[in-house]
Design a protein around this motif. Structure first.
Motif, PDB file in Angstrom:
ATOM      1  N   MET A  19       0.831  -1.204   0.000  1.00 47.08           N
ATOM      2  CA  MET A  19       0.000   0.000   0.000  1.00 47.08           C
ATOM      3  C   MET A  19       0.868   1.258   0.000  1.00 47.08           C
ATOM      4  O   MET A  19       0.575   2.224  -0.705  1.00 47.08           O
ATOM      5  CB  MET A  19      -0.957  -0.023   1.195  1.00 47.08           C
ATOM      6  N   LEU A  20       1.947   1.257   0.771  1.00 45.63           N
ATOM      7  CA  LEU A  20       2.858   2.402   0.779  1.00 45.63           C
ATOM      8  C   LEU A  20       3.574   2.544  -0.549  1.00 45.63           C
ATOM      9  O   LEU A  20       3.767   3.656  -1.048  1.00 45.63           O
ATOM     10  CB  LEU A  20       3.861   2.290   1.928  1.00 45.63           C
ATOM     11  N   GLU A  21       3.976   1.420  -1.154  1.00 46.73           N
ATOM     12  CA  GLU A  21       4.623   1.456  -2.477  1.00 46.73           C
ATOM     13  C   GLU A  21       3.685   2.075  -3.507  1.00 46.73           C
ATOM     14  O   GLU A  21       4.097   2.912  -4.317  1.00 46.73           O
ATOM     15  CB  GLU A  21       5.026   0.046  -2.928  1.00 46.73           C
ATOM     16  N   ASN A  22       2.412   1.668  -3.493  1.00 44.19           N
ATOM     17  CA  ASN A  22       1.430   2.225  -4.429  1.00 44.19           C
ATOM     18  C   ASN A  22       1.241   3.718  -4.198  1.00 44.19           C
ATOM     19  O   ASN A  22       1.147   4.500  -5.146  1.00 44.19           O
ATOM     20  CB  ASN A  22       0.088   1.500  -4.308  1.00 44.19           C
ATOM     21  N   PHE A  23       1.196   4.129  -2.947  1.00 43.76           N
ATOM     22  CA  PHE A  23       1.060   5.539  -2.595  1.00 43.76           C
ATOM     23  C   PHE A  23       2.235   6.344  -3.152  1.00 43.76           C
ATOM     24  O   PHE A  23       2.044   7.380  -3.795  1.00 43.76           O
ATOM     25  CB  PHE A  23       0.982   5.679  -1.070  1.00 43.76           C
ATOM     26  N   VAL A  24       3.460   5.867  -2.929  1.00 40.90           N
ATOM     27  CA  VAL A  24       4.656   6.567  -3.416  1.00 40.90           C
ATOM     28  C   VAL A  24       4.620   6.692  -4.932  1.00 40.90           C
ATOM     29  O   VAL A  24       4.879   7.767  -5.492  1.00 40.90           O
ATOM     30  CB  VAL A  24       5.944   5.841  -2.941  1.00 40.90           C
ATOM     31  N   ARG A  25       4.294   5.612  -5.598  1.00 38.27           N
ATOM     32  CA  ARG A  25       4.273   5.603  -7.070  1.00 38.27           C
ATOM     33  C   ARG A  25       3.157   6.504  -7.613  1.00 38.27           C
ATOM     34  O   ARG A  25       3.371   7.294  -8.529  1.00 38.27           O
ATOM     35  CB  ARG A  25       4.106   4.173  -7.570  1.00 38.27           C
ATOM     36  N   CYS A  35       5.498   4.376  11.091  1.00 33.41           N
ATOM     37  CA  CYS A  35       6.188   4.042  12.337  1.00 33.41           C
ATOM     38  C   CYS A  35       5.205   4.141  13.489  1.00 33.41           C
ATOM     39  O   CYS A  35       4.066   4.576  13.313  1.00 33.41           O
ATOM     40  CB  CYS A  35       7.373   4.982  12.554  1.00 33.41           C
ATOM     41  N   ASP A  36       5.652   3.747  14.676  1.00 35.09           N
ATOM     42  CA  ASP A  36       4.810   3.925  15.850  1.00 35.09           C
ATOM     43  C   ASP A  36       5.286   5.156  16.612  1.00 35.09           C
ATOM     44  O   ASP A  36       6.305   5.758  16.275  1.00 35.09           O
ATOM     45  CB  ASP A  36       4.765   2.666  16.714  1.00 35.09           C
ATOM     46  N   GLU A  37       4.545   5.525  17.640  1.00 31.46           N
ATOM     47  CA  GLU A  37       4.870   6.744  18.366  1.00 31.46           C
ATOM     48  C   GLU A  37       6.139   6.619  19.205  1.00 31.46           C
ATOM     49  O   GLU A  37       6.627   7.611  19.740  1.00 31.46           O
ATOM     50  CB  GLU A  37       3.695   7.181  19.239  1.00 31.46           C
ATOM     51  N   GLY A  38       6.705   5.427  19.285  1.00 31.17           N
ATOM     52  CA  GLY A  38       7.972   5.228  19.969  1.00 31.17           C
ATOM     53  C   GLY A  38       9.161   5.341  19.030  1.00 31.17           C
ATOM     54  O   GLY A  38      10.306   5.199  19.450  1.00 31.17           O
ATOM     55  N   GLY A  39       8.913   5.580  17.749  1.00 33.13           N
ATOM     56  CA  GLY A  39       9.985   5.737  16.779  1.00 33.13           C
ATOM     57  C   GLY A  39      10.437   4.453  16.122  1.00 33.13           C
ATOM     58  O   GLY A  39      11.459   4.427  15.445  1.00 33.13           O
ATOM     59  N   ARG A  40       9.671   3.379  16.285  1.00 26.60           N
ATOM     60  CA  ARG A  40      10.028   2.104  15.650  1.00 26.60           C
ATOM     61  C   ARG A  40       9.472   2.074  14.231  1.00 26.60           C
ATOM     62  O   ARG A  40       8.288   2.316  14.015  1.00 26.60           O
ATOM     63  CB  ARG A  40       9.490   0.941  16.472  1.00 26.60           C
ATOM     64  N   LEU A  41      10.334   1.757  13.289  1.00 24.58           N
ATOM     65  CA  LEU A  41       9.958   1.660  11.880  1.00 24.58           C
ATOM     66  C   LEU A  41       9.124   0.399  11.668  1.00 24.58           C
ATOM     67  O   LEU A  41       9.534  -0.694  12.063  1.00 24.58           O
ATOM     68  CB  LEU A  41      11.222   1.612  11.017  1.00 24.58           C
ATOM     69  N   ILE A  42       7.974   0.556  11.042  1.00 25.42           N
ATOM     70  CA  ILE A  42       7.136  -0.594  10.709  1.00 25.42           C
ATOM     71  C   ILE A  42       7.403  -0.988   9.263  1.00 25.42           C
ATOM     72  O   ILE A  42       7.710  -2.126   8.967  1.00 25.42           O
ATOM     73  CB  ILE A  42       5.651  -0.284  10.958  1.00 25.42           C
ATOM     74  N   THR A  43       7.286  -0.032   8.348  1.00 22.38           N
ATOM     75  CA  THR A  43       7.620  -0.257   6.951  1.00 22.38           C
ATOM     76  C   THR A  43       7.838   1.088   6.278  1.00 22.38           C
ATOM     77  O   THR A  43       7.515   2.130   6.846  1.00 22.38           O
ATOM     78  CB  THR A  43       6.533  -1.073   6.217  1.00 22.38           C
ATOM     79  N   TYR A  44       8.394   1.030   5.087  1.00 22.79           N
ATOM     80  CA  TYR A  44       8.640   2.252   4.330  1.00 22.79           C
ATOM     81  C   TYR A  44       8.604   1.931   2.841  1.00 22.79           C
ATOM     82  O   TYR A  44       8.671   0.778   2.444  1.00 22.79           O
ATOM     83  CB  TYR A  44       9.986   2.880   4.719  1.00 22.79           C
ATOM     84  N   ALA A  45       8.489   2.993   2.050  1.00 23.89           N
ATOM     85  CA  ALA A  45       8.497   2.844   0.592  1.00 23.89           C
ATOM     86  C   ALA A  45       9.139   4.089   0.005  1.00 23.89           C
ATOM     87  O   ALA A  45       8.990   5.173   0.553  1.00 23.89           O
ATOM     88  CB  ALA A  45       7.068   2.669   0.072  1.00 23.89           C
ATOM     89  N   PRO A  46       9.823   3.955  -1.096  1.00 23.48           N
ATOM     90  CA  PRO A  46      10.138   2.720  -1.808  1.00 23.48           C
ATOM     91  C   PRO A  46      11.153   1.885  -1.036  1.00 23.48           C
ATOM     92  O   PRO A  46      11.972   2.416  -0.295  1.00 23.48           O
ATOM     93  CB  PRO A  46      10.724   3.213  -3.135  1.00 23.48           C
ATOM     94  N   LYS A  47      11.062   0.575  -1.196  1.00 24.66           N
ATOM     95  CA  LYS A  47      11.907  -0.380  -0.478  1.00 24.66           C
ATOM     96  C   LYS A  47      13.288  -0.467  -1.113  1.00 24.66           C
ATOM     97  O   LYS A  47      13.680  -1.495  -1.640  1.00 24.66           O
ATOM     98  CB  LYS A  47      11.273  -1.761  -0.465  1.00 24.66           C
ATOM     99  N   LEU A  48      14.020   0.614  -1.063  1.00 21.68           N
ATOM    100  CA  LEU A  48      15.393   0.629  -1.550  1.00 21.68           C
ATOM    101  C   LEU A  48      16.313   0.559  -0.340  1.00 21.68           C
ATOM    102  O   LEU A  48      16.105   1.265   0.644  1.00 21.68           O
ATOM    103  CB  LEU A  48      15.662   1.906  -2.355  1.00 21.68           C
ATOM    104  N   GLU A  49      17.329  -0.286  -0.415  1.00 14.86           N
ATOM    105  CA  GLU A  49      18.220  -0.499   0.725  1.00 14.86           C
ATOM    106  C   GLU A  49      18.892   0.794   1.176  1.00 14.86           C
ATOM    107  O   GLU A  49      19.072   1.019   2.364  1.00 14.86           O
ATOM    108  CB  GLU A  49      19.271  -1.566   0.386  1.00 14.86           C
TER     109      GLU A  49
END
Length: 150
Positions: A19-25, A35-49
């Motif tokens: 869903m995030l990839e589609n949004f970015v594109r 992320c969550d409010e504690g600063g933990r990354l859940i996912t991101y896009a685009p998935k480039l290393e």
């Protein structure tokens, strides 16, 4: 120390990533971080290393900014979003009902109205997944800041 009170299933994480990839594109933004409010990354896009460290830093900064905004809301009207404009890039942050944060970085040539509209739409679409993760609470895990600091 911070308590985590949600659990995502692998298929939910894959769906969120898609869903995030589609949004970015579709919207034409540079980076979208959940992320969550504690600063933990859940996912991101685009998935480039090469974007992974930036996504982690964005998650931590989003949590810090969110904390500052919550403090300031004691003095002003409550809000769920923040927009910051730079010379060539801008940032838009949107907080969900379940204390998750959507961070979007984009070039200023991308219309702010589109970013806001589609960010809010994305947040509504991912809401059921976030709600399920919050309600699941299989086990509460304790995460130390030192374990996530980069």
């Amino acid at each position: 120390m911070d308590m985590i009170s949600y659990t995502f299933l692998d298929e939910e994480l894959e769906r969120l990533s898609t869903m995030l990839e589609n949004f970015v594109r579709n919207v034409g933004v540079e980076l979208c971080v959940l992320c969550d409010e504690g600063g933990r990354l859940i996912t991101y896009a685009p998935k480039l290393e090469n974007l992974k460290p930036i996504a982690h830093r964005s998650a931590v900064i989003s949590a810090a900014v969110n904390g500052a905004i919550e403090y300031l809301e004691n003095f002003v009207d409550s809000g769920r979003s923040l927009y910051v404009s730079g010379k060539t890039k801008s940032v838009y942050m949107l907080k969900s009902e379940h204390s998750f944060i959507l961070f979007v970085s984009f070039l200023n040539k991308t219309p702010l109205g589109s970013v806001k509209l589609f960010s809010e739409r994305l947040m509504r679409e991912i809401h059921p997944i976030l709600e399920s993760a919050r309600n699941r609470q299989i086990t509460n895990r304790t995460i130390r800041f030192e374990d996530i600091a980069i």
